[in-house]
Design an enzyme around this catalytic site. Structure first.
Site, PDB file in Angstrom:
ATOM      1  N   LYS A 140       0.846  -1.208   0.000  1.00  0.00           N
ATOM      2  CA  LYS A 140       0.000   0.000   0.000  1.00  0.00           C
ATOM      3  C   LYS A 140       0.871   1.244   0.000  1.00  0.00           C
ATOM      4  CE  LYS A 140      -1.793   1.336   4.150  1.00  0.00           C
ATOM      5  NZ  LYS A 140      -1.348   2.686   4.538  1.00  0.00           N
ATOM      6  N   CYS A 175      -6.459   9.987  10.383  1.00  0.00           N
ATOM      7  CA  CYS A 175      -5.399   9.645  11.337  1.00  0.00           C
ATOM      8  C   CYS A 175      -5.904   9.545  12.764  1.00  0.00           C
ATOM      9  CB  CYS A 175      -4.338  10.716  11.313  1.00  0.00           C
ATOM     10  SG  CYS A 175      -3.242  10.574  12.682  1.00  0.00           S
ATOM     11  N   ASP A 218       4.750   0.359  12.203  1.00  0.00           N
ATOM     12  CA  ASP A 218       3.560  -0.313  11.671  1.00  0.00           C
ATOM     13  C   ASP A 218       3.500  -1.789  12.076  1.00  0.00           C
ATOM     14  OD1 ASP A 218       2.914   2.051  10.476  1.00  0.00           O
ATOM     15  OD2 ASP A 218       3.576   1.468   8.466  1.00  0.00           O
TER      16      ASP A 218
HETATM   17  N1  EPU Z   1       6.234  14.419  11.202  1.00  0.00           N
HETATM   18  C1  EPU Z   1       6.380  15.750  11.544  1.00  0.00           C
HETATM   19  N2  EPU Z   1       6.248  16.689  10.551  1.00  0.00           N
HETATM   20  C2  EPU Z   1       5.989  16.357   9.268  1.00  0.00           C
HETATM   21  C3  EPU Z   1       5.847  14.991   8.936  1.00  0.00           C
HETATM   22  C4  EPU Z   1       5.974  14.033   9.919  1.00  0.00           C
HETATM   23  O1  EPU Z   1       6.617  16.090  12.705  1.00  0.00           O
HETATM   24  O2  EPU Z   1       5.882  17.267   8.418  1.00  0.00           O
HETATM   25  C5  EPU Z   1       6.346  13.385  12.256  1.00  0.00           C
HETATM   26  C6  EPU Z   1       5.011  12.661  12.453  1.00  0.00           C
HETATM   27  O3  EPU Z   1       4.166  13.385  13.318  1.00  0.00           O
HETATM   28  C7  EPU Z   1       5.423  11.325  13.005  1.00  0.00           C
HETATM   29  C8  EPU Z   1       6.790  11.089  12.337  1.00  0.00           C
HETATM   30  O4  EPU Z   1       7.217  12.355  11.822  1.00  0.00           O
HETATM   31  O5  EPU Z   1       5.621  11.436  14.382  1.00  0.00           O
HETATM   32  C9  EPU Z   1       6.755  10.055  11.220  1.00  0.00           C
HETATM   33  O6  EPU Z   1       5.899  10.478  10.208  1.00  0.00           O
HETATM   34  P1  EPU Z   1       6.144  10.166   8.668  1.00  0.00           P
HETATM   35  O7  EPU Z   1       5.961  11.444   7.923  1.00  0.00           O
HETATM   36  O8  EPU Z   1       7.406   9.419   8.489  1.00  0.00           O
HETATM   37  O9  EPU Z   1       4.935   9.196   8.368  1.00  0.00           O
HETATM   38  P2  EPU Z   1       3.912   9.281   7.175  1.00  0.00           P
HETATM   39  O10 EPU Z   1       4.616   9.589   5.899  1.00  0.00           O
HETATM   40  O11 EPU Z   1       2.761  10.114   7.555  1.00  0.00           O
HETATM   41  C10 EPU Z   1       4.214   6.760   6.560  1.00  0.00           C
HETATM   42  C11 EPU Z   1       3.311   5.572   6.399  1.00  0.00           C
HETATM   43  C12 EPU Z   1       2.787   5.164   7.762  1.00  0.00           C
HETATM   44  C13 EPU Z   1       3.976   4.801   8.647  1.00  0.00           C
HETATM   45  C14 EPU Z   1       4.931   5.998   8.732  1.00  0.00           C
HETATM   46  C15 EPU Z   1       6.193   5.710   9.521  1.00  0.00           C
HETATM   47  C16 EPU Z   1       2.382   5.875   4.205  1.00  0.00           C
HETATM   48  C17 EPU Z   1       1.194   6.148   3.368  1.00  0.00           C
HETATM   49  N3  EPU Z   1       2.208   5.925   5.527  1.00  0.00           N
HETATM   50  O12 EPU Z   1       3.405   7.775   7.136  1.00  0.00           O
HETATM   51  O13 EPU Z   1       1.996   3.997   7.550  1.00  0.00           O
HETATM   52  O14 EPU Z   1       3.532   4.469   9.931  1.00  0.00           O
HETATM   53  O15 EPU Z   1       5.318   6.415   7.392  1.00  0.00           O
HETATM   54  O16 EPU Z   1       6.865   4.627   8.989  1.00  0.00           O
HETATM   55  O17 EPU Z   1       3.455   5.600   3.686  1.00  0.00           O
HETATM   56  C18 EPU Z   1       0.302   2.445   7.991  1.00  0.00           C
HETATM   57  O18 EPU Z   1       0.515   1.942   6.876  1.00  0.00           O
HETATM   58  O19 EPU Z   1      -0.405   1.892   8.874  1.00  0.00           O
HETATM   59  C19 EPU Z   1       0.887   3.751   8.317  1.00  0.00           C
HETATM   60  C20 EPU Z   1       0.429   4.538   9.269  1.00  0.00           C
END
Ligand code: EPU
Length: 417
Positions: free
Chosen positions: A22, A116, A305
């Site tokens: 995904k 979220c 995850d």
């Molecule tokens: N964060 C910030 N500022 C930002 C972006 C992120 O502070 O601008 C923080 C977030 O609050 C969090 C951390 O950084 O505490 C990690 O966030 P990240 O941006 O890496 O996560 P994401 O891109 O929103 C993706 C996956 C998630 C997975 C995370 C971490 C996708 C679509 N989603 O989310 O997947 O948990 O990376 O590996 O790729 C899931 O599939 O169940 C899922 C939640």
């Protein structure tokens, strides 16, 4: 409402082909609008989140269709650059359309992403990266508008290796003049998969998988074909279910490197792990032991995850395991439900202590989120008696035909829609 019915106690046994990822599919779907393009994607899982991304593409004027696990997109007809709130709120990763839209159209208008329950999930790193490439960003309540006359290359330093911010920066940089260097980038396999797709459509990108990614010019192609990588979190979930039920499962088509930390902990818990070329077998005798401390970290560390499903696998392990969640502040939502099965878990802030119990008993549960719901399924498979999980569509956001997948391995499970 989906209702999972599980009669626990069956060992999982057999071969399983792991579905496409995904989290690799979603940024590639967004990348398909970077240039006027016709593309075919293979091995795309049939999931609610993928469907939401396809609806966004159609709203933007593209042709986007899925037949089975094949997706066809024609983005030559793209005609819009704004995404309405109803579509944005269906999944958080819709925010990665921002980088792609600004690269193609010079503007993007969308609302803050939804979907979220894991805690505060800001997008400051995404916005900062786009700003450094010349985008002007206006926030008006939940609405965000980005506009740029000419995107330019930039040096971007991410203070945290955010997966989404790295993807957004890569996408926007493809439309920029000059080189962009992303320092402190996320290193997840999904970032490498995005790099591969961007190269296929003509972008000069290198470094994905390391902390520094360089994006140079673009020689646009008009056609692309790509196969989506297997899903390392689904693989981890099936591996944890095999461990929890004393089973023996061979996972095919998956790169063990992508979930090596999960395999490491299952091995530490007492499972035999055999790694062959693109297949991994997990064998458990059902008597797991606690594994000390597990800390979630960005890749290549232990993935957040997979934390709920590993927790579920360890509920009957002998001794005490401590899990520290460092990525999301609210990722123990499954705990109160797991306790209802008889689990002994104590939580304090971002730490959970799991004291193994002799047996779990089936009962009625409510899925809290995608991975939390998957954890309840793993625990239900290992519990005595019947577990019924009421699920407002969480698990099917990330797991394709999971009932059939588990049933093929011998589980007594069915999903009532
Ligand atoms: N964060 C910030 N500022 C930002 C972006 C992120 O502070 O601008 C923080 C977030 O609050 C969090 C951390 O950084 O505490 C990690 O966030 P990240 O941006 O890496 O996560 P994401 O891109 O929103 C993706 C996956 C998630 C997975 C995370 C971490 C996708 C679509 N989603 O989310 O997947 O948990 O990376 O590996 O790729 C899931 O599939 O169940 C899922 C939640």
């Amino acid at each position: 409402m989906d209702i999972w019915h599980i009669r626990g106690g069956q060992r999982l046994e057999g071969i399983s082909f792991v579905q496409g990822s995904k989290n690799a599919s979603l940024p590639i779907l967004a990348a398909s609008i970077l240039i006027p393009l016709r593309c075919e994607l293979h091995n795309v899982p049939k999931l609610r989140d993928v469907d939401a991304a396809l609806r966004i593409l159609r709203h933007l004027g593209c042709r986007a269709e899925q037949w089975g696990n094949e997706v066809y997109i024609d983005s030559t007809t793209l005609s819009g650059s704004s995404i309405p709130h109803q579509l944005m709120e269906e999944m958080r990763s819709s925010v990665i359309f921002m980088g792609a839209l600004i690269a193609r159209c010079g503007e993007a208008r969308l609302s803050l992403p939804g979907g979220c329950q894991l805690g505060r999930r800001p997008i400051d790193l995404h916005l900062d990266a786009l700003h450094r490439m010349g985008a002007e960003i206006e926030e008006d309540g939940a609405e965000i508008s980005c506009r740029v006359s000419k995107l330019h290359g930039a040096d971007i330093l991410l203070r945290y290796p955010s997966v989404g911010a790295t993807e957004n920066a890569m996408l926007a940089a493809c439309g920029g003049k000059g080189e962009t260097v992303i320092h402190g980038a996320a290193r997840e396999p999904e970032i490498e998969a995005l790099q591969e797709f961007l190269r296929t459509i003509g972008a000069e990108v290198s470094g994905a998988g390391s902390e520094t990614i360089r994006i140079g010019g673009m020689r646009p192609q008009d056609h692309a074909v790509q196969r989506i990588i297997p899903d390392r979190i689904v693989a981890s979930t099936i591996a944890c279910a095999a461990a929890a039920t004393g089973g023996h499962v061979e996972l095919r088509g998956i790169d063990s490197k992508h979930f090596s930390t999960v395999l490491h902990f299952l091995n530490k818990a007492g499972c035999d792990i055999i790694n062959n070329n693109r297949s991994v077998s997990i064998r458990s005798d059902g008597r797991l032991r606690a594994i000390g401390e597990v800390v979630t970290e960005p890749y290549p560390g232990f993935p957040t995850d997979a934390q709920p499903v590993l927790m579920a696998a360890l509920l009957r392990a002998q001794g005490k395991t401590v899990i520290r969640e460092t990525i999301f502040e609210n990722r123990f939502r499954q705990v109160p439900e797991l306790r209802r099965l008889g689990a002994d878990i104590r939580c304090s802030g971002r730490t959970a202590e799991i004291q193994g119990v002799d047996f779990l008993h089936g009962t009625a549960l409510t899925a809290t989120d995608l991975r939390g719901g998957a954890a309840m399924i793993v625990a239900g498979l290992a519990a005595e008696g019947e577990t019924v999980i009421c699920d407002a569509g969480h698990v099917t956001r990330g797991y394709e035909s999971f009932d059939l997948c588990l049933r093929a391995l011998g589980a007594d499970i069915y999903l009532e829609y």
